[in-house]
Design a protein around this motif. Structure first.
Motif, PDB file in Angstrom:
ATOM      1  N   GLY A 165      10.044  -1.618 -40.769  1.00 13.27           N
ATOM      2  CA  GLY A 165       9.513  -2.981 -40.168  1.00 13.27           C
ATOM      3  C   GLY A 165       8.003  -3.527 -40.636  1.00 13.27           C
ATOM      4  O   GLY A 165       8.120  -4.778 -40.903  1.00 13.27           O
ATOM      5  N   TYR A 199      12.015 -10.385 -39.256  1.00  5.47           N
ATOM      6  CA  TYR A 199      11.820  -9.523 -38.032  1.00  5.47           C
ATOM      7  C   TYR A 199      12.616  -8.415 -37.913  1.00  5.47           C
ATOM      8  O   TYR A 199      13.943  -8.383 -38.233  1.00  5.47           O
ATOM      9  CB  TYR A 199      12.273 -10.538 -36.755  1.00  5.47           C
ATOM     10  CG  TYR A 199      11.102 -11.515 -36.691  1.00  5.47           C
ATOM     11  CD1 TYR A 199      10.079 -11.444 -36.086  1.00  5.47           C
ATOM     12  CD2 TYR A 199      11.530 -12.814 -37.068  1.00  5.47           C
ATOM     13  CE1 TYR A 199       8.928 -12.785 -36.119  1.00  5.47           C
ATOM     14  CE2 TYR A 199      10.842 -13.844 -37.215  1.00  5.47           C
ATOM     15  CZ  TYR A 199       9.599 -13.919 -36.727  1.00  5.47           C
ATOM     16  OH  TYR A 199       8.820 -14.811 -36.538  1.00  5.47           O
ATOM     17  N   THR A 200      11.921  -7.040 -37.497  1.00  5.85           N
ATOM     18  CA  THR A 200      12.870  -5.879 -37.300  1.00  5.85           C
ATOM     19  C   THR A 200      12.727  -5.669 -35.560  1.00  5.85           C
ATOM     20  O   THR A 200      11.795  -5.726 -35.234  1.00  5.85           O
ATOM     21  CB  THR A 200      12.332  -4.596 -37.837  1.00  5.85           C
ATOM     22  OG1 THR A 200      12.154  -5.243 -39.467  1.00  5.85           O
ATOM     23  CG2 THR A 200      12.958  -3.547 -37.778  1.00  5.85           C
ATOM     24  N   GLY A 239      14.056  -7.421 -42.227  1.00  8.03           N
ATOM     25  CA  GLY A 239      14.297  -7.231 -40.782  1.00  8.03           C
ATOM     26  C   GLY A 239      15.703  -7.064 -40.341  1.00  8.03           C
ATOM     27  O   GLY A 239      16.489  -8.080 -40.855  1.00  8.03           O
ATOM     28  N   ARG A 271       7.070  -7.944 -37.232  1.00  5.54           N
ATOM     29  CA  ARG A 271       7.319  -8.780 -38.459  1.00  5.54           C
ATOM     30  C   ARG A 271       6.459  -8.252 -39.772  1.00  5.54           C
ATOM     31  O   ARG A 271       5.343  -8.002 -39.637  1.00  5.54           O
ATOM     32  CB  ARG A 271       6.811 -10.215 -38.149  1.00  5.54           C
ATOM     33  CG  ARG A 271       7.071 -11.142 -39.223  1.00  5.54           C
ATOM     34  CD  ARG A 271       6.959 -12.661 -38.734  1.00  5.54           C
ATOM     35  NE  ARG A 271       5.627 -12.796 -38.285  1.00  5.54           N
ATOM     36  CZ  ARG A 271       4.637 -13.477 -38.992  1.00  5.54           C
ATOM     37  NH1 ARG A 271       4.902 -13.783 -40.309  1.00  5.54           N
ATOM     38  NH2 ARG A 271       3.345 -13.672 -38.721  1.00  5.54           N
ATOM     39  N   MET A 273      18.596  -2.274 -43.077  1.00  3.81           N
ATOM     40  CA  MET A 273      17.503  -3.263 -43.348  1.00  3.81           C
ATOM     41  C   MET A 273      17.559  -3.359 -44.651  1.00  3.81           C
ATOM     42  O   MET A 273      16.438  -3.542 -45.503  1.00  3.81           O
ATOM     43  CB  MET A 273      16.187  -2.280 -42.996  1.00  3.81           C
ATOM     44  CG  MET A 273      16.186  -2.066 -41.498  1.00  3.81           C
ATOM     45  SD  MET A 273      14.577  -1.173 -41.090  1.00  3.81           S
ATOM     46  CE  MET A 273      13.535  -2.349 -41.291  1.00  3.81           C
TER      47      MET A 273
END
Ligand SMILES: CC(=O)N[C@H]1[C@@H](OP(=O)(O)OP(=O)(O)OC[C@H]2O[C@@H](n3ccc(=O)[nH]c3=O)[C@H](O)[C@@H]2O)O[C@H](CO)[C@@H](O)[C@@H]1O
Ligand SMILES: C=C(OP(=O)(O)O)C(=O)O
Length: 434
Positions: free
Chosen positions: A381, A387-388, A363, A7, A342
Motif C-alpha cells: 500500500g 488508497y489501500t 489501492g 495512501r 492490488m
C-alpha cells in the motif's frame, strides 16, 4: 471493522525502533514455569496480543504474572495446574510450548491439540517424539494431548526429522529438569533458540550448543528465577527494512542486529538496496530501481519464511521476473490473491510464486490472512496508487506493536480506523491534502 488505510507515494525517512522479539518472548515466558524457586523478570517485552494470551495461559496454570512497561514478572513457585485448554491454544499455537515445562515440573501435562492454521497443518509430532524418548507416555484423543511420566523425565538421544523451532524449544525446556543428559540432533538454530538457551542457563540449567545443529542438555534437579532481556525482533526489523527499500527511502532501523538478518540483508543487497551499520542499528537506503531475484525459504540461517510475504511486496516493485519458493510451510501463499486484487502480476506454481515486475499496484480493500501478510499488504500500500485498506488486523496485532504509527512517524500517509465514519473522514482528509 478495524482497518489500516494507507495512501501510496511517500518516501520513508527517519528512525524506527524495533521491539523485543515475539518469537523469543513466547518460549521464554513458557520457560518461566520451570522455576520452582524465585521470580523471573523479563525485560524488553513487546505489547502484543500473543504476549497477553500466553500470560493468560500461565495465570490459568496458577502462576502469578504482572506485565507493565515492557516488563513481565512471573512467580511460578506455587503448585501448577496441568491443563492448557483449547480457548488459549486456538488463539495462539505457541501455547503448546508450555507442555515441556509442565511435563518436567509436574510429570503431567494436558494440552489442547493445536489445529492447522492459515499457513499450514503444523503438526506437533516432533515435540511428542522427544517427550516419548524421555520416558513420557503420550496419548492423543478428544482434541487433547495427554502426557505423563513416572517420576522424572530421563535424558535421551533425540533426532529431529526437521529442525522445528517449536520442537527444539519444547524438548529443550523439558530436558533441563530431566535425569541425565539429553542430546538433540538436527535442531533449529534460530537466534530465538539461543535467547531461550541463555534464559534457561540463567535459571540454572546446563544447555550447550545453542545456535548449532546439536544441543547437549545436562538435567538439573531444580531451576530458579532470573532476570533476562529479550533480543530485538529480527522480523519486525526486516519488515521496516522492506518499508524503507520499497519506498526508495532512507531509514535507520534501531535495534536491528545484522547477524540475525544476514540472509535477508544479502538478498536485499542483490536487489540493489544499500545497508550501512550505524550505532545501535542499521541504515537502509532504497535504490531508484529494484532488481528481480529468486528466494527460497529455509530454516535459519536460510531465508526466513516469516519474511516471505513482505519480500513478495518488494519483488512486485522490482524490474524483471522473480520467483519465491516456500519450503517451510505448505500453505503460506494465501496473500497472493490479495496482491492480485492490488493489480500485482503474480501467480502460484506449485510451491513457488512467479512475480513479474514492476507491477503498477493499485489501492484496494485487502484482507490479511496471517500476521506477516497484514504487514506485507500495508507495505504494498505504501507504493500503490490511491488508497489501500487492510482488514483482519487481529493478525497484525499478534506480531506488531503500533505498526501504523511507526510508519506514520517515518512519513507514511497511514491511519488505523475502527468505524466506517472514521474511514470516510480519513479518506476525505487525505483527498483534501493531496
Ligand atoms: C512462535 C514461533 O516461534 N513461531 C515461529 C516458529 O513456528 P513453529 O515452531 O510452529 O515452526 P516449526 O519450525 O516447528 O515448523 C516448521 C515446519 O515443520 C513442521 N513441523 C513442525 C513440528 C512438528 O512436530 N512437526 C512438523 O511437521 C511444520 O508443520 C512446518 O511445516 O518457527 C516458524 C519457522 O521458522 C516461524 O514461521 C514461526 O514464526
Ligand atoms: C507464523 C508466525 O508466528 P506463529 O508461529 O506464532 O503463528 C510468524 O511470526 O510469522
Amino acid at each position: 471493522m478495524e482497518k489500516i488505510i494507507v495512501r501510496g507515494g511517500q518516501r520513508l525517512k527517519g528512525t524506527v525502533r524495533v521491539e523485543g522479539a515475539k518469537n523469543a518472548v513466547l518460549p521464554v515466558i513458557a520457560a518461566t514455569l520451570l522455576a520452582s524457586k524465585g521470580k523471573c523478570e523479563i525485560l524488553n517485552v513487546p505489547e502484543l496480543s500473543d504476549v497477553y494470551t500466553i500470560n493468560e495461559v500461565l495465570r490459568f496454570l496458577n502462576a502469578d504474572v504482572d506485565f507493565e512497561n515492557n516488563r513481565i514478572t512471573v512467580d511460578a513457585t506455587r503448585d501448577l495446574n496441568i491443563e492448557a485448554p483449547f480457548e488459549y491454544v486456538r488463539k495462539m499455537r505457541a501455547s503448546v510450548l508450555v507442555m515441556g515445562s509442565l511435563l518436567a515440573r509436574n510429570g503431567k501435562a494436558k494440552i489442547a491439540l493445536p489445529g492447522g492454521c492459515a499457513i499450514g497443518s503444523r503438526p506437533v509430532d516432533q515435540h511428542l517424539k522427544g517427550f516419548e524418548a524421555m520416558g513420557a507416555k503420550v496419548k492423543v484423543g478428544n482434541g487433547y494431548i495427554d502426557a505423563e511420566v513416572d517420576g522424572r523425565l530421563k535424558g535421551a538421544k533425540i533426532y529431529l526429522d526437521f529442525p522445528s523451532v517449536g520442537a527444539t524449544e519444547n524438548i529443550m525446556m523439558a530436558a533441563t529438569l530431566a535425569e541425565g543428559t539429553t542430546i538433540m540432533e538436527n535442531v533449529a538454530k534460530e537466534p530465538e533458540i539461543v535467547d531461550l538457551a541463555n534464559f534457561l542457563n540463567s535459571m540454572g540449567a546446563k544447555v550447550r550448543g545453542a545456535g548449532t545443529g546439536t544441543l547437549r542438555i545436562e538435567g538439573v534437579s531444580e531451576l530458579h528465577g532470573c532476570k533476562h532481556d529479550i533480543i530485538p525482533d529480527r522480523i519486525e526489523a526486516g519488515t521496516f527494512m522492506v518499508a524503507a527499500a520499497i519506498t526508495g527511502g532512507d531509514v535507520i532501523v534501531e535495534g536491528a542486529v545484522p547477524e540475525h538478518s544476514s540472509s535477508l540483508i544479502a538478498k536485499m543487497e542483490e536487489m540493489g538496496v544499500k545497508f550501512e551499520e550505524v550505532e545501535n542499528g542499521l541504515r537502509v537506503i532504497g535504490p531508484e530501481k529494484l532488481k528481480a531475484i529468486d528466494i527460497k525459504t529455509m530454516p535459519h540461517p536460510g531465508f526466513p519464511t516469516d519474511m516471505q510475504s513482505q519480500m513478495m511486496s518488494l519483488l512486485l516493485a522490482a524490474e524483471g521476473t522473480s520467483m519465491i519458493t516456500e519450503t517451510v510451510f505448505e500453505n503460506r501463499f494465501m496473500h497472493v490473491e490479495e496482491f492480485r486484487r492490488m493489480n500485482g502480476d503474480i501467480k502460484i506454481e506449485g510451491r513457488s510464486v512467479v512475480i513479474n515486475g514492476p507491477s503498477s499496484l493499485q489501492g484496494a480493500e485487502v484482507a490479511a490472512t496471517d500476521l506477516r501478510a497484514a504487514a506485507a499488504l500495508t507495505l504494498a500500500g505504501l507504493i500503490a496508487d490511491g488508497y489501500t485498506r487492510v482488514t483482519e488486523l487481529k493478525h497484525l496485532d499478534r506480531g506488531y506493536v503500533n505498526f501504523h504509527n511507526k510508519l506514520a512517524a517515518l512519513g507514511a500517509d497511514i491511519e488505523r480506523v475502527s468505524s466506517m465514519e472514521q474511514e470516510q473522514t480519513v479518506i476525505l482528509e487525505q483527498i483534501k491534502e493531496a
